[in-house]
Enzyme design. Sequence first.
Site, PDB file in Angstrom:
ATOM      1  N   ARG A 183      28.464 -23.104  -7.917  1.00  7.61           N
ATOM      2  CA  ARG A 183      27.913 -24.229  -8.683  1.00  7.61           C
ATOM      3  C   ARG A 183      28.183 -25.541  -7.949  1.00  7.61           C
ATOM      4  NH1 ARG A 183      29.890 -24.115 -14.749  1.00  7.61           N
ATOM      5  NH2 ARG A 183      28.560 -25.976 -14.827  1.00  7.61           N
ATOM      6  N   CYS A 242      34.656 -30.985 -14.229  1.00 10.07           N
ATOM      7  CA  CYS A 242      34.294 -29.564 -14.290  1.00 10.07           C
ATOM      8  C   CYS A 242      32.893 -29.499 -14.879  1.00 10.07           C
ATOM      9  CB  CYS A 242      35.312 -28.764 -15.097  1.00 10.07           C
ATOM     10  SG  CYS A 242      35.514 -29.342 -16.804  1.00 10.07           S
TER      11      CYS A 242
END
Length: 282
Positions: A183, A242
């Site tokens: 990601r 995050c």
Amino acid sequence: MSNSTVSTAWLVEHLDDKNVILLDASMAVVLGKEPLIYDRLTCIPNAINMGLEQDFFNHDSQMSHAMPTAEQFTHAARKLGINQDSTVVIYDNQGIYSSPRAWWTFKVMGFDKVFVLDGGLPQWMAENLPTANQYLTASLVGNVKAQQHTELVCDSASLLAIVSEYPVAQSGSLVFDARAASRFDGTAPEPRAGVRSGHIPYSVNLPFAQVLDGIKLKPSTELQMIFNQLDENHAQQRIFSCGSGITACILILASTVAGHQQSILYDGSWAEWGASDHLPVA
């Protein structure tokens, strides 16, 4: 007991202390790891369900997991029977997952006598310690009052200003991203609709699993080595991001245990940054 965590042995010894408040910060949905599944409600005796998702996020915010306001925190924490002089221990049912977010929320609100149970419920059960199948309910309303430390959280505007000052040697800051490498580098699609792939410019990737040894934190000496390898210039402040502000706090906990004192949570994290077309993506 460290400055941020307690062991199961410590909790066994202090479980019946009147001044110790034990909170379960488990979340309904676990992302970024294979979740541990329980066939029925299992908790540590004397634990109170803190309602992390219901009571300790600001649902008036557009962000999915926004920090509560000081007023929200004060109201919710008092309902849990927490006083100014309480010692709060927080755990979750995954080991180390959402409990660091709850811990950091208390820190942001100026409450320092708060600790994460290292290994959480899985470690407790692995040691064959007694469990319960219902939560305790707080019998009295507490008197805790939030004294918010706004410098422990940042928004996208202030982070953009910091990133614009790079290189690190000039800015004194380094951004850590707790998401999986795929990601971070944009090779895996984002789970949220309308969110771009990639990462905040000049940030470094430290997937949260890398600071864990199974269900527990790695030892402080190992954590120091991990952070030093990524933070060669010894940034004065570390900023943590995050997907939506949960697992970044695992890195904040790990960084604190490793001895670093200046941590900041980017509360909006990639869910906000990746969805905002005016913010740069690397």
